[in-house]
Design a protein around this motif. Structure first.
Motif, PDB file in Angstrom:
ATOM      1  N   ASP A 118       0.835  -1.204   0.000  1.00  0.00           N
ATOM      2  CA  ASP A 118       0.000   0.000   0.000  1.00  0.00           C
ATOM      3  C   ASP A 118       0.872   1.257   0.000  1.00  0.00           C
ATOM      4  N   ALA A 119       1.941   1.258   0.780  1.00  0.00           N
ATOM      5  CA  ALA A 119       2.865   2.405   0.791  1.00  0.00           C
ATOM      6  C   ALA A 119       3.524   2.573  -0.581  1.00  0.00           C
ATOM      7  N   PHE A 120       3.929   1.464  -1.191  1.00  0.00           N
ATOM      8  CA  PHE A 120       4.504   1.519  -2.540  1.00  0.00           C
ATOM      9  C   PHE A 120       3.488   2.094  -3.520  1.00  0.00           C
ATOM     10  N   TYR A 121       2.260   1.576  -3.485  1.00  0.00           N
ATOM     11  CA  TYR A 121       1.201   2.024  -4.389  1.00  0.00           C
ATOM     12  C   TYR A 121       0.975   3.541  -4.271  1.00  0.00           C
ATOM     13  N   LYS A 122       0.914   4.032  -3.050  1.00  0.00           N
ATOM     14  CA  LYS A 122       0.690   5.467  -2.838  1.00  0.00           C
ATOM     15  C   LYS A 122       1.835   6.295  -3.410  1.00  0.00           C
ATOM     16  N   ARG A 123       3.073   5.820  -3.249  1.00  0.00           N
ATOM     17  CA  ARG A 123       4.223   6.531  -3.838  1.00  0.00           C
ATOM     18  C   ARG A 123       4.133   6.535  -5.362  1.00  0.00           C
ATOM     19  N   LEU A 124       3.778   5.370  -5.928  1.00  0.00           N
ATOM     20  CA  LEU A 124       3.698   5.247  -7.381  1.00  0.00           C
ATOM     21  C   LEU A 124       2.665   6.219  -7.962  1.00  0.00           C
ATOM     22  N   VAL A 125       1.460   6.189  -7.441  1.00  0.00           N
ATOM     23  CA  VAL A 125       0.397   7.020  -8.028  1.00  0.00           C
ATOM     24  C   VAL A 125       0.595   8.505  -7.734  1.00  0.00           C
ATOM     25  N   SER A 126       1.399   8.831  -6.734  1.00  0.00           N
ATOM     26  CA  SER A 126       1.671  10.247  -6.467  1.00  0.00           C
ATOM     27  C   SER A 126       2.751  10.804  -7.392  1.00  0.00           C
ATOM     28  N   GLN A 127       3.530   9.911  -8.000  1.00  0.00           N
ATOM     29  CA  GLN A 127       4.641  10.365  -8.841  1.00  0.00           C
ATOM     30  C   GLN A 127       4.332  10.372 -10.333  1.00  0.00           C
ATOM     31  N   VAL A 128       3.388   9.538 -10.758  1.00  0.00           N
ATOM     32  CA  VAL A 128       3.118   9.393 -12.182  1.00  0.00           C
ATOM     33  C   VAL A 128       1.613   9.333 -12.406  1.00  0.00           C
ATOM     34  N   LYS A 129       1.130  10.040 -13.442  1.00  0.00           N
ATOM     35  CA  LYS A 129      -0.288   9.996 -13.780  1.00  0.00           C
ATOM     36  C   LYS A 129      -0.586   8.678 -14.486  1.00  0.00           C
ATOM     37  N   LEU A 130      -1.484   7.886 -13.886  1.00  0.00           N
ATOM     38  CA  LEU A 130      -1.850   6.584 -14.426  1.00  0.00           C
ATOM     39  C   LEU A 130      -3.354   6.531 -14.639  1.00  0.00           C
ATOM     40  N   ALA A 131      -3.794   5.862 -15.702  1.00  0.00           N
ATOM     41  CA  ALA A 131      -5.226   5.738 -15.966  1.00  0.00           C
ATOM     42  C   ALA A 131      -5.850   4.646 -15.104  1.00  0.00           C
ATOM     43  N   ASP A 132      -5.113   3.537 -14.895  1.00  0.00           N
ATOM     44  CA  ASP A 132      -5.656   2.431 -14.123  1.00  0.00           C
ATOM     45  C   ASP A 132      -4.509   1.591 -13.575  1.00  0.00           C
ATOM     46  N   VAL A 133      -4.654   1.169 -12.322  1.00  0.00           N
ATOM     47  CA  VAL A 133      -3.678   0.288 -11.692  1.00  0.00           C
ATOM     48  C   VAL A 133      -4.446  -0.836 -11.028  1.00  0.00           C
ATOM     49  N   SER A 134      -4.080  -2.067 -11.352  1.00  0.00           N
ATOM     50  CA  SER A 134      -4.658  -3.202 -10.636  1.00  0.00           C
ATOM     51  C   SER A 134      -3.524  -4.130 -10.237  1.00  0.00           C
ATOM     52  N   SER A 135      -3.747  -4.853  -9.161  1.00  0.00           N
ATOM     53  CA  SER A 135      -2.678  -5.677  -8.595  1.00  0.00           C
ATOM     54  C   SER A 135      -3.182  -7.082  -8.306  1.00  0.00           C
ATOM     55  N   SER A 136      -2.284  -8.035  -8.459  1.00  0.00           N
ATOM     56  CA  SER A 136      -2.561  -9.418  -8.077  1.00  0.00           C
ATOM     57  C   SER A 136      -1.418  -9.890  -7.200  1.00  0.00           C
ATOM     58  N   PHE A 137      -1.762 -10.494  -6.078  1.00  0.00           N
ATOM     59  CA  PHE A 137      -0.768 -11.012  -5.144  1.00  0.00           C
ATOM     60  C   PHE A 137      -0.537 -12.483  -5.446  1.00  0.00           C
ATOM     61  N   ALA A 138       0.718 -12.873  -5.591  1.00  0.00           N
ATOM     62  CA  ALA A 138       1.043 -14.274  -5.837  1.00  0.00           C
ATOM     63  C   ALA A 138       0.766 -15.067  -4.569  1.00  0.00           C
ATOM     64  N   MET A 139       0.062 -16.167  -4.727  1.00  0.00           N
ATOM     65  CA  MET A 139      -0.260 -17.023  -3.592  1.00  0.00           C
ATOM     66  C   MET A 139       0.859 -18.025  -3.327  1.00  0.00           C
ATOM     67  N   GLU A 140       1.516 -18.467  -4.408  1.00  0.00           N
ATOM     68  CA  GLU A 140       2.567 -19.470  -4.285  1.00  0.00           C
ATOM     69  C   GLU A 140       3.506 -19.316  -5.474  1.00  0.00           C
ATOM     70  N   SER A 141       4.786 -19.435  -5.216  1.00  0.00           N
ATOM     71  CA  SER A 141       5.771 -19.463  -6.294  1.00  0.00           C
ATOM     72  C   SER A 141       5.960 -20.909  -6.710  1.00  0.00           C
ATOM     73  N   MET A 142       5.587 -21.209  -7.931  1.00  0.00           N
ATOM     74  CA  MET A 142       5.668 -22.592  -8.403  1.00  0.00           C
ATOM     75  C   MET A 142       6.982 -22.863  -9.130  1.00  0.00           C
ATOM     76  N   LYS A 143       7.585 -21.810  -9.654  1.00  0.00           N
ATOM     77  CA  LYS A 143       8.913 -21.923 -10.258  1.00  0.00           C
ATOM     78  C   LYS A 143       9.540 -20.545 -10.255  1.00  0.00           C
ATOM     79  N   TYR A 144      10.787 -20.498  -9.850  1.00  0.00           N
ATOM     80  CA  TYR A 144      11.549 -19.268  -9.913  1.00  0.00           C
ATOM     81  C   TYR A 144      12.991 -19.641 -10.217  1.00  0.00           C
ATOM     82  N   THR A 145      13.537 -19.014 -11.225  1.00  0.00           N
ATOM     83  CA  THR A 145      14.937 -19.253 -11.546  1.00  0.00           C
ATOM     84  C   THR A 145      15.541 -17.997 -12.132  1.00  0.00           C
ATOM     85  N   THR A 146      16.822 -17.865 -11.978  1.00  0.00           N
ATOM     86  CA  THR A 146      17.547 -16.795 -12.660  1.00  0.00           C
ATOM     87  C   THR A 146      18.375 -17.371 -13.804  1.00  0.00           C
ATOM     88  N   ALA A 147      18.373 -18.688 -13.928  1.00  0.00           N
ATOM     89  CA  ALA A 147      19.172 -19.354 -14.954  1.00  0.00           C
ATOM     90  C   ALA A 147      18.452 -19.327 -16.298  1.00  0.00           C
TER      91      ALA A 147
END
Length: 150
Positions: A118-147
């Protein structure tokens, strides 16, 4: 152009950048000096951009991934530069992409919890004019790699 030996070196390094040249050379059946020269050449050619440490997100209390979908009605260089500058100053933004389709931009944001998002979101929308912002929270990481797939 990369040959199979270069690909083996890159594969080993992207999984463990702390490997010694000797250890890499042994694993790919090469002597140390030619292996070292190949690594230096891969760095000079930009195949190896940097060597980093991957940190434990859990130990750092940064276990929440949020995917942020952004739409804008501003499609000009001035807005894009302003948006890019804002993102550079937000360490929570791990990845940012300009997209095709219904969403203009996709961000992957890492935070400790919903309050931090929420703090990040407030900083983002205060710095840049956006038409729409929606968010999805990941429930589980099923695969993550940097390789990368070599």
């Amino acid at each position: 152009m990369l040959d199979s030996v270069d690909r083996q070196i890159l594969s080993l390094l992207q999984r463990d950048a702390t490997l010694s040249v000797q250890a890499i050379a042994e694993r790919i059946n090469l002597t140390t000096s030619p292996c070292w020269r190949r690594i230096q050449q891969l760095e000079a050619q930009g195949f190896i951009q940097q060597r980093v440490a991957l940190l434990s997100r859990e130990k750092l209390d940064l276990g929440v991934d949020v995917f942020v979908f952004i739409r804008t009605d501003q499609h000009n260089d001035e807005w894009l530069n302003e948006f890019s500058r804002a993102l550079q100053n937000m360490p929570e933004v791990m990845e940012a992409y300009r997209m095709s389709g219904d969403v203009d931009y996709l961000l992957r944001v890492v935070v400790s919890d919903i309050k931090a998002y929420d703090a990040f979101y407030k900083r983002l929308v205060s710095q840049v004019k956006l038409a729409d912002v929606s968010s999805s929270f990941a429930m589980e990481s099923m695969k993550y790699t940097t390789a990368l797939p070599l």
